[in-house]
Motif scaffolding. Structure first.
Motif, PDB file in Angstrom:
ATOM      1  N   HIS A   1       0.854  -1.191   0.000  1.00  0.00           N
ATOM      2  CA  HIS A   1       0.000   0.000   0.000  1.00  0.00           C
ATOM      3  C   HIS A   1       0.881   1.228   0.000  1.00  0.00           C
ATOM      4  O   HIS A   1       2.114   1.128  -0.039  1.00  0.00           O
ATOM      5  CB  HIS A   1      -0.950  -0.006   1.216  1.00  0.00           C
ATOM      6  N   THR A   2       0.284   2.414   0.054  1.00  0.00           N
ATOM      7  CA  THR A   2       1.008   3.674   0.117  1.00  0.00           C
ATOM      8  C   THR A   2       0.705   4.341   1.451  1.00  0.00           C
ATOM      9  O   THR A   2      -0.461   4.480   1.829  1.00  0.00           O
ATOM     10  CB  THR A   2       0.597   4.608  -1.040  1.00  0.00           C
ATOM     11  N   ALA A   3       1.760   4.746   2.169  1.00  0.00           N
ATOM     12  CA  ALA A   3       1.600   5.382   3.479  1.00  0.00           C
ATOM     13  C   ALA A   3       2.215   6.770   3.461  1.00  0.00           C
ATOM     14  O   ALA A   3       3.194   7.025   2.759  1.00  0.00           O
ATOM     15  CB  ALA A   3       2.257   4.538   4.568  1.00  0.00           C
ATOM     16  N   ARG A   4       1.643   7.682   4.244  1.00  0.00           N
ATOM     17  CA  ARG A   4       2.225   9.009   4.394  1.00  0.00           C
ATOM     18  C   ARG A   4       3.332   8.962   5.460  1.00  0.00           C
ATOM     19  O   ARG A   4       3.209   8.240   6.452  1.00  0.00           O
ATOM     20  CB  ARG A   4       1.156  10.026   4.773  1.00  0.00           C
ATOM     21  N   VAL A   5       4.380   9.754   5.250  1.00  0.00           N
ATOM     22  CA  VAL A   5       5.524   9.770   6.179  1.00  0.00           C
ATOM     23  C   VAL A   5       5.993  11.201   6.392  1.00  0.00           C
ATOM     24  O   VAL A   5       6.147  11.968   5.423  1.00  0.00           O
ATOM     25  CB  VAL A   5       6.704   8.928   5.643  1.00  0.00           C
ATOM     26  N   VAL A   6       6.231  11.541   7.655  1.00  0.00           N
ATOM     27  CA  VAL A   6       6.793  12.836   8.028  1.00  0.00           C
ATOM     28  C   VAL A   6       8.011  12.578   8.908  1.00  0.00           C
ATOM     29  O   VAL A   6       7.990  11.682   9.759  1.00  0.00           O
ATOM     30  CB  VAL A   6       5.763  13.700   8.789  1.00  0.00           C
ATOM     31  N   LEU A   7       9.083  13.357   8.711  1.00  0.00           N
ATOM     32  CA  LEU A   7      10.278  13.276   9.539  1.00  0.00           C
ATOM     33  C   LEU A   7      10.382  14.538  10.387  1.00  0.00           C
ATOM     34  O   LEU A   7       9.999  15.623   9.943  1.00  0.00           O
ATOM     35  CB  LEU A   7      11.532  13.144   8.670  1.00  0.00           C
ATOM     36  N   ALA A   8      10.895  14.394  11.612  1.00  0.00           N
ATOM     37  CA  ALA A   8      11.051  15.557  12.491  1.00  0.00           C
ATOM     38  C   ALA A   8      12.378  15.465  13.231  1.00  0.00           C
ATOM     39  O   ALA A   8      12.856  14.375  13.549  1.00  0.00           O
ATOM     40  CB  ALA A   8       9.892  15.640  13.483  1.00  0.00           C
ATOM     41  N   LEU A   9      12.951  16.615  13.518  1.00  0.00           N
ATOM     42  CA  LEU A   9      14.244  16.692  14.199  1.00  0.00           C
ATOM     43  C   LEU A   9      14.131  17.610  15.399  1.00  0.00           C
ATOM     44  O   LEU A   9      13.666  18.745  15.269  1.00  0.00           O
ATOM     45  CB  LEU A   9      15.314  17.223  13.244  1.00  0.00           C
ATOM     46  N   GLY A  10      14.581  17.123  16.578  1.00  0.00           N
ATOM     47  CA  GLY A  10      14.602  17.939  17.782  1.00  0.00           C
ATOM     48  C   GLY A  10      13.364  17.728  18.628  1.00  0.00           C
ATOM     49  O   GLY A  10      12.656  16.738  18.485  1.00  0.00           O
ATOM     50  N   GLY A  11      13.102  18.681  19.491  1.00  0.00           N
ATOM     51  CA  GLY A  11      11.954  18.540  20.376  1.00  0.00           C
ATOM     52  C   GLY A  11      12.328  17.862  21.678  1.00  0.00           C
ATOM     53  O   GLY A  11      13.492  17.567  21.946  1.00  0.00           O
ATOM     54  N   GLN A  12      11.332  17.590  22.493  1.00  0.00           N
ATOM     55  CA  GLN A  12      11.542  16.982  23.796  1.00  0.00           C
ATOM     56  C   GLN A  12      11.340  15.475  23.702  1.00  0.00           C
ATOM     57  O   GLN A  12      10.507  14.994  22.948  1.00  0.00           O
ATOM     58  CB  GLN A  12      10.559  17.571  24.819  1.00  0.00           C
ATOM     59  N   HIS A  13      12.097  14.732  24.511  1.00  0.00           N
ATOM     60  CA  HIS A  13      11.926  13.286  24.548  1.00  0.00           C
ATOM     61  C   HIS A  13      10.509  12.948  25.013  1.00  0.00           C
ATOM     62  O   HIS A  13      10.018  13.491  26.005  1.00  0.00           O
ATOM     63  CB  HIS A  13      12.932  12.650  25.515  1.00  0.00           C
ATOM     64  N   GLY A  14       9.868  12.049  24.269  1.00  0.00           N
ATOM     65  CA  GLY A  14       8.553  11.580  24.678  1.00  0.00           C
ATOM     66  C   GLY A  14       7.421  12.536  24.399  1.00  0.00           C
ATOM     67  O   GLY A  14       6.292  12.300  24.834  1.00  0.00           O
ATOM     68  N   GLN A  15       7.670  13.634  23.677  1.00  0.00           N
ATOM     69  CA  GLN A  15       6.612  14.578  23.363  1.00  0.00           C
ATOM     70  C   GLN A  15       5.626  13.947  22.392  1.00  0.00           C
ATOM     71  O   GLN A  15       5.999  13.518  21.304  1.00  0.00           O
ATOM     72  CB  GLN A  15       7.210  15.852  22.761  1.00  0.00           C
ATOM     73  N   VAL A  16       4.355  13.862  22.790  1.00  0.00           N
ATOM     74  CA  VAL A  16       3.329  13.244  21.943  1.00  0.00           C
ATOM     75  C   VAL A  16       2.985  14.200  20.803  1.00  0.00           C
ATOM     76  O   VAL A  16       2.714  15.379  21.028  1.00  0.00           O
ATOM     77  CB  VAL A  16       2.074  12.911  22.764  1.00  0.00           C
ATOM     78  N   PRO A  17       2.995  13.727  19.562  1.00  0.00           N
ATOM     79  CA  PRO A  17       2.773  14.627  18.412  1.00  0.00           C
ATOM     80  C   PRO A  17       1.336  15.060  18.211  1.00  0.00           C
ATOM     81  O   PRO A  17       1.074  15.904  17.353  1.00  0.00           O
ATOM     82  CB  PRO A  17       3.255  13.792  17.224  1.00  0.00           C
ATOM     83  N   GLY A  18       0.397  14.497  18.967  1.00  0.00           N
ATOM     84  CA  GLY A  18      -0.995  14.906  18.820  1.00  0.00           C
ATOM     85  C   GLY A  18      -1.937  13.743  19.036  1.00  0.00           C
ATOM     86  O   GLY A  18      -1.525  12.604  19.290  1.00  0.00           O
ATOM     87  N   ALA A  19      -3.237  14.021  18.915  1.00  0.00           N
ATOM     88  CA  ALA A  19      -4.252  12.992  19.127  1.00  0.00           C
ATOM     89  C   ALA A  19      -4.178  11.939  18.036  1.00  0.00           C
ATOM     90  O   ALA A  19      -3.941  12.247  16.863  1.00  0.00           O
ATOM     91  CB  ALA A  19      -5.639  13.633  19.142  1.00  0.00           C
ATOM     92  N   GLY A  20      -4.368  10.689  18.433  1.00  0.00           N
ATOM     93  CA  GLY A  20      -4.426   9.594  17.474  1.00  0.00           C
ATOM     94  C   GLY A  20      -3.088   8.987  17.105  1.00  0.00           C
ATOM     95  O   GLY A  20      -3.054   8.030  16.326  1.00  0.00           O
ATOM     96  N   TRP A  21      -1.975   9.523  17.642  1.00  0.00           N
ATOM     97  CA  TRP A  21      -0.662   8.965  17.333  1.00  0.00           C
ATOM     98  C   TRP A  21      -0.287   7.892  18.351  1.00  0.00           C
ATOM     99  O   TRP A  21      -0.441   8.083  19.551  1.00  0.00           O
ATOM    100  CB  TRP A  21       0.400  10.066  17.338  1.00  0.00           C
ATOM    101  N   GLU A  22       0.204   6.773  17.854  1.00  0.00           N
ATOM    102  CA  GLU A  22       0.621   5.629  18.679  1.00  0.00           C
ATOM    103  C   GLU A  22       2.134   5.454  18.574  1.00  0.00           C
ATOM    104  O   GLU A  22       2.684   5.422  17.472  1.00  0.00           O
ATOM    105  CB  GLU A  22      -0.082   4.363  18.177  1.00  0.00           C
TER     106      GLU A  22
END
Length: 203
Positions: free
Chosen positions: A57-78
């Motif tokens: 299948h085809t999946a969406r992907v985002v990369l991120a750099l930095g931030g705080q350890h364990g910071q939840v990216p938002g609702a619905g993220w596992e």
């Protein structure tokens, strides 16, 4: 606030895709075959292999750099996995299809860390003198296989999209000595190393 890449799309085959560094001329290539028998994210030199619950299948992907350890990216993220990563080239990281090279732009935006991330090429720049803790997050993965089977049983579903979205977050964790580029090697030396002896016309 972490630096966030645009939202890309990866074509997944054999239930996996990779996040990896772009090889640079002058560096020794790191081609290590990972263990695909696990459902966890697998780290090999230069790459992080992520397992999907759907074979093709085809999946969406985002990369991120930095931030705080364990910071939840938002609702619905596992949170799927936390792994350690050490850059092996110059730190240019991209998302890759299973077999077809770099990911393309996604068809729609993704919301992470309170931001709407527009479609584009998912790449980030790591510092090769640092080491990183990497968190792999997902949306839609808990029931993606069931939705896939219900939507298109027995059909050609290679391009099936919208089932899963992935976010890969790199957070600096320590320092390392950056790997220097390999010493330039002549054709004669390369053939001697590869075949155990130099070509006949060079002996």
């Amino acid at each position: 606030m972490p630096h966030i890449s645009p939202a890309g799309a990866v074509n997944i085959e054999y239930s996996h895709f990779s996040i990896g560094e772009l090889w640079e001329p002058g560096f020794e290539r790191r081609d290590v075959r990972p263990d695909f028998q696990t459902s966890e994210a697998v780290v090999v030199p230069g790459r992080i292999i992520v397992r999907s619950r759907v074979q093709e299948h085809t999946a969406r992907v985002v990369l991120a750099l930095g931030g705080q350890h364990g910071q939840v990216p938002g609702a619905g993220w596992e949170l799927l996995a936390s792994v350690a990563y050490q850059p092996v080239y110059t730190g240019r990281v991209a998302a890759f299809d299973t077999t077809n090279g770099q990911a393309r732009s996604a068809g729609e935006a993704v919301r992470v860390f309170g931001q709407q991330v527009d479609p584009g090429e998912p790449t980030i720049e790591l510092d090769p003198s640092r080491t990183y803790d990497v968190q792999v997050w997902a949306q839609g993965r808990s029931d993606s296989r069931e939705r896939f089977d219900a939507a298109a049983p027995g059909a050609d579903t290679e391009g099936f999209s919208g089932l899963e979205t992935y976010l890969i977050v790199f957070t600096p964790s320590g320092t390392q000595e950056p790997l220097p580029p390999a010493v330039p090697e002549s054709r004669r030396d390369r053939l001697a190393r590869t075949h155990g002896k130099p070509p006949l016309n060079s002996r």
